[in-house]
Scaffold this active site. Structure first.
Site, PDB file in Angstrom:
ATOM      1  N   PHE A   1       0.867  -1.185   0.000  1.00 44.70           N
ATOM      2  CA  PHE A   1       0.000   0.000   0.000  1.00 44.70           C
ATOM      3  C   PHE A   1       0.905   1.237   0.000  1.00 44.70           C
ATOM      4  CE2 PHE A   1      -2.870   3.174   1.753  1.00 44.70           C
ATOM      5  CZ  PHE A   1      -4.062   2.867   1.116  1.00 44.70           C
TER       6      PHE A   1
ATOM      7  N   ASP B   1       1.984  -4.837   8.670  1.00 47.46           N
ATOM      8  CA  ASP B   1       0.782  -4.017   8.529  1.00 47.46           C
ATOM      9  C   ASP B   1      -0.405  -4.984   8.414  1.00 47.46           C
ATOM     10  OD1 ASP B   1      -1.351  -2.477   7.628  1.00 47.46           O
ATOM     11  OD2 ASP B   1      -0.078  -1.162   6.410  1.00 47.46           O
TER      12      ASP B   1
ATOM     13  N   TYR C   1     -10.933   0.788  10.891  1.00 40.23           N
ATOM     14  CA  TYR C   1     -12.106   1.131  10.076  1.00 40.23           C
ATOM     15  C   TYR C   1     -12.333   0.133   8.949  1.00 40.23           C
ATOM     16  CZ  TYR C   1      -8.311   3.359   7.459  1.00 40.23           C
ATOM     17  OH  TYR C   1      -7.130   3.603   6.814  1.00 40.23           O
ATOM     18  N   LYS C   2     -11.530  -0.933   8.891  1.00 38.78           N
ATOM     19  CA  LYS C   2     -11.805  -1.981   7.897  1.00 38.78           C
ATOM     20  C   LYS C   2     -12.582  -3.094   8.614  1.00 38.78           C
ATOM     21  CE  LYS C   2      -8.232  -0.413   4.787  1.00 38.78           C
ATOM     22  NZ  LYS C   2      -6.782  -0.217   4.717  1.00 38.78           N
TER      23      LYS C   2
ATOM     24  N   ARG D   1     -12.445  -4.024  -6.520  1.00 43.70           N
ATOM     25  CA  ARG D   1     -12.292  -4.880  -5.336  1.00 43.70           C
ATOM     26  C   ARG D   1     -13.603  -4.897  -4.566  1.00 43.70           C
ATOM     27  NH1 ARG D   1      -8.356  -2.714  -0.798  1.00 43.70           N
ATOM     28  NH2 ARG D   1     -10.196  -1.457  -0.347  1.00 43.70           N
TER      29      ARG D   1
HETATM   30  C1  LIG Z   1      -6.022   1.094   4.486  1.00 42.86           C
HETATM   31  C2  LIG Z   1      -4.561   0.933   4.562  1.00 42.86           C
HETATM   32  C3  LIG Z   1      -3.754   1.933   5.125  1.00 42.86           C
HETATM   33  C4  LIG Z   1      -4.352   3.240   5.583  1.00 42.86           C
HETATM   34  O1  LIG Z   1      -3.468   4.013   6.310  1.00 42.86           O
HETATM   35  P1  LIG Z   1      -4.006   5.243   7.202  1.00 42.86           P
HETATM   36  O2  LIG Z   1      -2.793   5.963   7.569  1.00 42.86           O
HETATM   37  O3  LIG Z   1      -4.734   4.650   8.372  1.00 42.86           O
HETATM   38  O4  LIG Z   1      -4.939   6.035   6.328  1.00 42.86           O
HETATM   39  C5  LIG Z   1      -2.401   1.692   5.262  1.00 42.86           C
HETATM   40  N1  LIG Z   1      -1.846   0.531   4.840  1.00 42.86           N
HETATM   41  C6  LIG Z   1      -2.596  -0.436   4.272  1.00 42.86           C
HETATM   42  C7  LIG Z   1      -1.956  -1.703   3.826  1.00 42.86           C
HETATM   43  C8  LIG Z   1      -3.961  -0.241   4.091  1.00 42.86           C
HETATM   44  O5  LIG Z   1      -4.692  -1.178   3.488  1.00 42.86           O
END
Ligand SMILES: *Cc1c(COP(=O)(O)O)cnc(C)c1O
Length: 360
Positions: free
Chosen positions: A65, A140, A165-166, A319
């Site tokens: 990500f 992560d 929030y997921k 997705r």
């Molecule tokens: C959703 C997601 C994030 C989001 O990061 P925030 O700083 O909380 O906005 C980070 N890494 C991954 C792999 C994600 O899927």
């Protein structure tokens, strides 16, 4: 402490998880702290560290990500490339890179479930391999926490981050969390030394003195309203096991694929068909299915227009995530019906669906 409600969900010991900030901010704190621990000789770490040379390398995956990679780049800009440098390789080259160059790597930072294709890394095996080279690991858990069985303490993970929030259902903007293995508390030194991470925040001392446990990762005032919503959302997890959630997640995924297959038999999707862009075996991927299509954005918008909240992931991935705690099999059947209908009638070609939104 909300962290102690998250801990059992990710297989962490009590008082090793803190809920605060976002994944990005927590990664910055942990990346910086892990680099410092690694470069100062890992006195709490294993024998492999004795042969370790000073290293500035953070190993990650090039399709991680983006924010995860951006945070390494930001740290690198701040402390200089000689102290922190991102090395990113393809997903299937992680293991061979560690085997070949492990002694030159300080920190391994990976996401367990890939955000586009849902591929899953074996945390236990990769962590073990990294440790045999004296590499500290940061996982992560964005797409894992709350939907995949995790054993962070058993698997000897050093650090982890995740969002709520997921699959933890904390709602939009809910804060993230960070995990630190207890043996690293003493050496941990995070750069955002705000008052909330102070040993005695309300003593208002002139000098920063870090808190002893995982609270040392706190920085400033938490978003209490968001956290109180999350606190309620987490209560559900005390009544259901992660294995049961994973079981339903796989069943929902399989059912969706069966519906799509069945519906597609009756109509001709041919030239406009969606190409599966993930492992076809639902038990081998996260709680999501991904399709590739050159108009994935428009298809996603058409789905949202009909009440099916999916995601578009650039450049061309649709997705669909399955959140087992609140989605039913009939919801999933409806979503499959709507997707096939949109494809068959090419509804996605209507001009309103090509308007680009900031959030996709
Ligand atoms: C959703 C997601 C994030 C989001 O990061 P925030 O700083 O909380 O906005 C980070 N890494 C991954 C792999 C994600 O899927």
């Amino acid at each position: 402490m909300i962290g102690n409600k998250i801990a059992p969900i990710i297989g962490a010991e009590v008082d090793t998880v803190i809920c605060c900030d976002s994944i990005s901010v927590n990664l910055f704190k942990l990346l910086s702290a892990a680099m410092l621990i690694s470069q100062s000789g890992l006195d709490t770490f294993n024998k492999a560290s004795e042969t370790k040379i000073h290293s500035n390398k953070v190993l990650s995956q090039n399709d991680n990500f983006p924010t995860d990679l951006y945070m390494v780049q930001g740290l690198s800009n701040l402390v200089g490339e000689q102290n922190c440098e991102l090395l990113s390789v393809k997903a299937d080259e992680i293991v061979s890179t560690i085997e070949k160059y492990g002694h030159e790597i300080s920190v391994l930072m990976l996401t367990q479930v890939n955000f586009r294709n849902g591929d899953i890394h074996d945390i236990k095996a990769i962590t073990e391999l990294a440790h045999s080279f004296g590499i500290l690991v940061i996982w992560d858990l964005a797409h894992s926490a709350g939907v995949l069985p995790l054993e962070l303490t058993k698997w000897k993970v050093d650090f982890a981050v995740g969002c709520t929030y997921k699959y933890l259902n904390g709602g939009p903007g809910a804060p993230g969390f960070a995990y630190v293995a207890a043996q690293h508390f003493r050496q941990l030194q995070q750069p955002l030394s705000g008052w909330m991470g102070h040993k005695k925040p309300f003593a208002f001392d002139h000098n920063y003195e870090k808190s002893v446990g995982v609270e040392q990762l706190l920085c400033g005032t938490p978003s209490i309203i968001s956290m109180s919503i999350l606190d309620a959302a987490l209560d559900v997890f005390s009544e259901v096991s992660i294995d049961e959630i994973r079981h339903k997640s796989i069943a929902l995924n399989v059912f969706f694929q069966t519906c799509i297959k069945h519906l597609s038999l009756k109509i001709d999707l041919n030239s406009e068909s969606l190409t599966l862009a993930c492992n076809a075996d639902a038990s081998q991927r996260g709680s999501q299915i991904s399709y590739q299509h050159k108009q994935a954005y428009e298809i996603c918008q058409a789905l949202i227009g009909r009440g099916v909240i999916a995601d578009f992931r650039a450049p061309d991935i649709l997705r669909i995530g399955f959140s087992p705690l609140f989605l039913s099999f009939s919801d999933v059947q409806k979503a499959a019906d709507i997707l096939v209908d949109i494809m068959r009638n090419k509804t996605y070609e209507q001009p309103q669906y090509s308007v680009r939104n900031a959030v996709t």
